[in-house]
Scaffold this active site. Sequence first.
Site, PDB file in Angstrom:
ATOM      1  N   ASP A   2      60.041  42.751  33.778  1.00 53.12           N
ATOM      2  CA  ASP A   2      59.021  42.297  34.843  1.00 53.12           C
ATOM      3  C   ASP A   2      59.563  42.579  36.401  1.00 53.12           C
ATOM      4  OD1 ASP A   2      56.755  41.367  36.110  1.00 53.12           O
ATOM      5  OD2 ASP A   2      57.204  39.420  35.856  1.00 53.12           O
ATOM      6  N   ARG A   7      51.578  36.950  30.162  1.00 52.90           N
ATOM      7  CA  ARG A   7      52.827  35.634  29.766  1.00 52.90           C
ATOM      8  C   ARG A   7      52.298  35.172  28.279  1.00 52.90           C
ATOM      9  NH1 ARG A   7      53.526  35.071  35.477  1.00 52.90           N
ATOM     10  NH2 ARG A   7      51.743  33.548  35.691  1.00 52.90           N
ATOM     11  N   PHE A  25      64.377  40.015  35.564  1.00 57.33           N
ATOM     12  CA  PHE A  25      63.650  39.876  36.842  1.00 57.33           C
ATOM     13  C   PHE A  25      62.746  38.707  36.406  1.00 57.33           C
ATOM     14  CE2 PHE A  25      64.252  44.554  35.874  1.00 57.33           C
ATOM     15  CZ  PHE A  25      65.033  44.918  37.152  1.00 57.33           C
ATOM     16  N   ASP A  82      67.986  37.033  37.107  1.00 57.72           N
ATOM     17  CA  ASP A  82      67.196  37.496  38.459  1.00 57.72           C
ATOM     18  C   ASP A  82      68.597  37.562  39.541  1.00 57.72           C
ATOM     19  OD1 ASP A  82      64.327  37.181  39.566  1.00 57.72           O
ATOM     20  OD2 ASP A  82      65.809  37.011  40.964  1.00 57.72           O
ATOM     21  N   CYS A 135      54.264  46.532  38.742  1.00 51.87           N
ATOM     22  CA  CYS A 135      53.371  45.879  39.660  1.00 51.87           C
ATOM     23  C   CYS A 135      52.930  46.884  40.908  1.00 51.87           C
ATOM     24  CB  CYS A 135      53.566  44.406  40.140  1.00 51.87           C
ATOM     25  SG  CYS A 135      55.280  44.477  40.757  1.00 51.87           S
TER      26      CYS A 135
END
Length: 399
Positions: free
Chosen positions: A300, A213, A229, A251, A340
């Site tokens: 993300d 970030r 996201f 989101d 991730c």
Amino acid sequence: MSAVVTLKKGEGRTIKAGGMWIFDNEIATIVGKFQNGDVVFVHDFDGYPMGKGFINQNSKIRIRLLSRHEDTKIDEQFWRERVQAAWDYRKKTVDTSSCRLIFGEADFFPGMVVDKFADVLVVQSLALGIDRFKLLIVDLIREVLAADGIKIRGVYERSDAKVRKQEGMEQVKGFIGEEFDTDVEIVENGVHYIVDVKNGQKTGFFLDQKYNRLAIQKLCKGARVLDCFTHTGSFALNAGIAGAAEVTGVDASQLAVDQATENAKLNGLENNVKFICEDVFKLLPELEKQGEKYDVVILDPPAFTKSRNSIKNATKGYREINLRGMKLVKNGGYLATCSCSHFMSYELFTKTINQAAHNAHKRLRQVEFHTQAPDHPILWAADESYYLKFYVFQVVDER
């Protein structure tokens, strides 16, 4: 403790390479009495001692190794030394105001995660053996931090992950000790957040992206930014605090959007950082049709795959959002993109982004590549501890 687990000939490759797990199909015999969650000895097929670890016959991960030395006592002093080592490591490598204090096998606490948010701890216990030591470990963390003048105000347990069922355990959620306000304010990279440790995803906040970030801040001054996201708005708020002219965070969860909006207000960014509740996969093609362009696009997403069986579909998902994201970046603008998922390997993720760039007729110039923050250490040979891949690219039109 009297049980001895003996491996099949040719098995135990993971722990022999430095890993921490022994699977059910690697075991030849178990001799002696034990209960699930007990500590047992582990021997190779020829009787060579491999160490000791927790056993659980409900789990495919049959043994979680604790020590490679058979004479190690698994007592209070054992756990105290491991807690101290974990804390000493964080003090050297990360901002400890909020950090992951214990990261499972990578810190030699098999099946346990502890996050520190300001003066609150959030505990996640995912394995039967470590669950028996949970309260002791929490007390030891309090003691170790108190020695550095840090007083822990409260502890909340978020052992509500489905994976507990695979260990034959019930999902658990609630206070350990006295109750407290579970909306916790933290500061990271100069950005203020309210972390909902009770109802937020996983432990309430994703600390692993801390320095990723921070990496986007230098790209965002005066920029028009799209953060996809966004969850609780962390990348969007880093863009905003860096001086972005306009930031849109997206989101699919209205709860996440509401929390992100509150976080924007907390930082005085509500005028230039806005959040909308939309499906990213549907929104990106619409923005493209409308001719929208951004200086910085951030992707993300959640893990599209949590098993090897779904990698093919996950790859399609990553390819699609990266292609759409690249098309929304102005010529010479920037794309930050990540995965991730442990099962989405570095090689496969890199190949998928390259395919997306080819299909979008874009050229990529790599600016940075990162993994997870150092408070989520990657233990070599324990592949599951390496999961986050984060790229920053400059996106340019084909010439």
